[in-house]
Motif scaffolding. Structure first.
Motif, PDB file in Angstrom:
ATOM      1  N   LEU A  60    -138.247  45.854  84.299  1.00  0.00           N
ATOM      2  CA  LEU A  60    -139.593  45.998  84.855  1.00  0.00           C
ATOM      3  C   LEU A  60    -139.529  46.355  86.336  1.00  0.00           C
ATOM      4  CD1 LEU A  60    -142.635  45.866  84.378  1.00  0.00           C
ATOM      5  CD2 LEU A  60    -142.518  43.416  84.919  1.00  0.00           C
ATOM      6  N   THR A  61    -138.653  45.700  87.080  1.00  0.00           N
ATOM      7  CA  THR A  61    -138.481  46.021  88.503  1.00  0.00           C
ATOM      8  C   THR A  61    -138.114  47.490  88.671  1.00  0.00           C
ATOM      9  OG1 THR A  61    -137.810  43.764  89.034  1.00  0.00           O
ATOM     10  CG2 THR A  61    -137.108  45.494  90.567  1.00  0.00           C
ATOM     11  N   GLU A  62    -137.187  47.959  87.859  1.00  0.00           N
ATOM     12  CA  GLU A  62    -136.752  49.356  87.960  1.00  0.00           C
ATOM     13  C   GLU A  62    -137.857  50.322  87.529  1.00  0.00           C
ATOM     14  OE1 GLU A  62    -133.897  50.558  89.307  1.00  0.00           O
ATOM     15  OE2 GLU A  62    -133.379  48.508  89.851  1.00  0.00           O
ATOM     16  N   MET A  63    -138.651  49.960  86.536  1.00  0.00           N
ATOM     17  CA  MET A  63    -139.768  50.805  86.097  1.00  0.00           C
ATOM     18  C   MET A  63    -140.791  50.964  87.221  1.00  0.00           C
ATOM     19  SD  MET A  63    -140.068  49.269  82.235  1.00  0.00           S
ATOM     20  CE  MET A  63    -141.528  50.151  81.685  1.00  0.00           C
ATOM     21  N   ARG A  64    -140.970  49.912  88.017  1.00  0.00           N
ATOM     22  CA  ARG A  64    -141.936  49.950  89.118  1.00  0.00           C
ATOM     23  C   ARG A  64    -141.496  50.873  90.254  1.00  0.00           C
ATOM     24  NH1 ARG A  64    -144.040  43.682  88.882  1.00  0.00           N
ATOM     25  NH2 ARG A  64    -146.104  44.260  88.105  1.00  0.00           N
TER      26      ARG A  64
ATOM     27  N   PHE B 162    -139.468  53.434  81.037  1.00  0.00           N
ATOM     28  CA  PHE B 162    -138.237  52.724  80.697  1.00  0.00           C
ATOM     29  C   PHE B 162    -137.040  53.671  80.745  1.00  0.00           C
ATOM     30  CE2 PHE B 162    -134.908  51.163  78.001  1.00  0.00           C
ATOM     31  CZ  PHE B 162    -134.744  49.877  78.492  1.00  0.00           C
ATOM     32  N   MET B 163    -137.130  54.805  80.089  1.00  0.00           N
ATOM     33  CA  MET B 163    -136.017  55.760  80.114  1.00  0.00           C
ATOM     34  C   MET B 163    -135.786  56.278  81.535  1.00  0.00           C
ATOM     35  SD  MET B 163    -134.976  55.714  77.009  1.00  0.00           S
ATOM     36  CE  MET B 163    -134.158  57.130  76.331  1.00  0.00           C
ATOM     37  N   GLY B 164    -136.852  56.318  82.324  1.00  0.00           N
ATOM     38  CA  GLY B 164    -136.761  56.757  83.707  1.00  0.00           C
ATOM     39  C   GLY B 164    -135.932  55.835  84.589  1.00  0.00           C
ATOM     40  N   ILE B 165    -135.688  54.603  84.128  1.00  0.00           N
ATOM     41  CA  ILE B 165    -134.809  53.704  84.884  1.00  0.00           C
ATOM     42  C   ILE B 165    -133.509  54.439  85.215  1.00  0.00           C
ATOM     43  CG2 ILE B 165    -133.369  51.626  84.721  1.00  0.00           C
ATOM     44  CD1 ILE B 165    -135.654  50.372  83.018  1.00  0.00           C
ATOM     45  N   TRP B 166    -133.035  55.257  84.282  1.00  0.00           N
ATOM     46  CA  TRP B 166    -131.783  55.996  84.468  1.00  0.00           C
ATOM     47  C   TRP B 166    -131.993  57.488  84.688  1.00  0.00           C
ATOM     48  CZ3 TRP B 166    -132.799  52.391  80.724  1.00  0.00           C
ATOM     49  CH2 TRP B 166    -132.121  51.179  80.857  1.00  0.00           C
ATOM     50  N   LEU B 167    -133.100  58.040  84.139  1.00  0.00           N
ATOM     51  CA  LEU B 167    -133.249  59.497  84.114  1.00  0.00           C
ATOM     52  C   LEU B 167    -134.249  60.067  85.116  1.00  0.00           C
ATOM     53  CD1 LEU B 167    -133.143  60.033  80.237  1.00  0.00           C
ATOM     54  CD2 LEU B 167    -131.253  60.140  81.883  1.00  0.00           C
ATOM     55  N   ALA B 168    -135.117  59.249  85.677  1.00  0.00           N
ATOM     56  CA  ALA B 168    -136.122  59.741  86.631  1.00  0.00           C
ATOM     57  C   ALA B 168    -135.503  59.944  88.011  1.00  0.00           C
ATOM     58  CB  ALA B 168    -137.290  58.757  86.726  1.00  0.00           C
ATOM     59  N   PRO B 169    -136.054  60.869  88.787  1.00  0.00           N
ATOM     60  CA  PRO B 169    -135.549  61.074  90.154  1.00  0.00           C
ATOM     61  C   PRO B 169    -135.638  59.818  91.020  1.00  0.00           C
ATOM     62  CG  PRO B 169    -136.993  62.882  89.513  1.00  0.00           C
ATOM     63  CD  PRO B 169    -137.086  61.841  88.424  1.00  0.00           C
ATOM     64  N   GLN B 170    -136.543  58.890  90.709  1.00  0.00           N
ATOM     65  CA  GLN B 170    -136.729  57.664  91.499  1.00  0.00           C
ATOM     66  C   GLN B 170    -135.737  56.567  91.125  1.00  0.00           C
ATOM     67  OE1 GLN B 170    -139.019  59.148  89.564  1.00  0.00           O
ATOM     68  NE2 GLN B 170    -140.788  59.678  90.787  1.00  0.00           N
ATOM     69  N   THR B 171    -134.793  56.828  90.252  1.00  0.00           N
ATOM     70  CA  THR B 171    -133.833  55.810  89.835  1.00  0.00           C
ATOM     71  C   THR B 171    -133.130  55.179  91.026  1.00  0.00           C
ATOM     72  OG1 THR B 171    -131.897  55.350  88.452  1.00  0.00           O
ATOM     73  CG2 THR B 171    -131.967  57.507  89.515  1.00  0.00           C
ATOM     74  N   SER B 172    -132.732  53.927  90.862  1.00  0.00           N
ATOM     75  CA  SER B 172    -131.961  53.260  91.914  1.00  0.00           C
ATOM     76  C   SER B 172    -130.486  53.661  91.841  1.00  0.00           C
ATOM     77  CB  SER B 172    -132.100  51.736  91.790  1.00  0.00           C
ATOM     78  OG  SER B 172    -131.551  51.288  90.568  1.00  0.00           O
ATOM     79  N   GLU B 173    -130.119  54.432  90.824  1.00  0.00           N
ATOM     80  CA  GLU B 173    -128.734  54.858  90.610  1.00  0.00           C
ATOM     81  C   GLU B 173    -128.649  56.388  90.485  1.00  0.00           C
ATOM     82  OE1 GLU B 173    -126.139  52.848  90.732  1.00  0.00           O
ATOM     83  OE2 GLU B 173    -127.390  51.066  90.997  1.00  0.00           O
ATOM     84  N   PRO B 174    -128.873  57.127  91.585  1.00  0.00           N
ATOM     85  CA  PRO B 174    -128.897  58.593  91.496  1.00  0.00           C
ATOM     86  C   PRO B 174    -127.571  59.208  91.033  1.00  0.00           C
ATOM     87  CG  PRO B 174    -129.027  57.864  93.786  1.00  0.00           C
ATOM     88  CD  PRO B 174    -129.167  56.643  92.934  1.00  0.00           C
TER      89      PRO B 174
END
Length: 148
Positions: free
Chosen positions: A57-61, A122-134
């Motif tokens: 949830l934190t990562e989705m935000r 949810f998938m954006g946790i890893w795949l979105a440009p805003q991910t915490s793990e670029p």
């Protein structure tokens, strides 16, 4: 579906999980939410399902503002989807564009969430440009797009 890419999530040098991206065709880094694809996490250590849900949830935000009522609903859904895991356990999310996401635990369907916004975030946790793990995103999408 076939495995297109793989990466590792590490925290202070400790391996947390291996992540694999599965899809039928190459994945477009800009339009991945419109593609049927799956992310599979194979855990390297024991983790609480509740903590996995909270961190998710934190990562989705990071990608979008999520109201407190919606956040509580989604947290409850994730807590039901994610059991406590130990080394070797796998949790997979299958993105179904416009429909939602199916979660599998060690290959068995655990929960379906029929909410395309949830699925995208949810998938954006890893795949979105805003991910915490670029770097991890680049490993997954760079390989999946054939190096593009």
């Amino acid at each position: 579906m076939r495995q297109l890419a793989q990466a590792q999530m590490r925290f202070f040098g400790l391996l947390i999980y291996d992540i694999r991206l599965w899809a039928k065709d190459a994945v477009d880094a800009q339009n991945w939410p419109q593609q049927v694809l799956a992310l599979e996490l194979e855990y390297a250590r024991s983790l609480s399902g509740t903590e996995i849900a909270k961190r998710s949830l934190t990562e989705m935000r990071r990608q979008s503002e999520i109201g407190s009522e919606q956040a509580q609903r989604w947290l409850a859904e994730m807590e039901a989807a994610f059991p406590d895991v130990k080394a070797g356990d796998r949790i997979s999310g299958l993105n179904e564009p416009g429909a939602g996401i199916n979660f599998f635990v060690n290959g068995r369907l655990q929960r379906s969430i029929k909410d395309p916004v949830f699925s995208r975030l949810f998938m954006g946790i890893w795949l979105a440009p805003q991910t915490s793990e670029p770097k991890l995103r680049k490993q997954l999408l760079g390989s999946a797009a054939g190096g593009a």
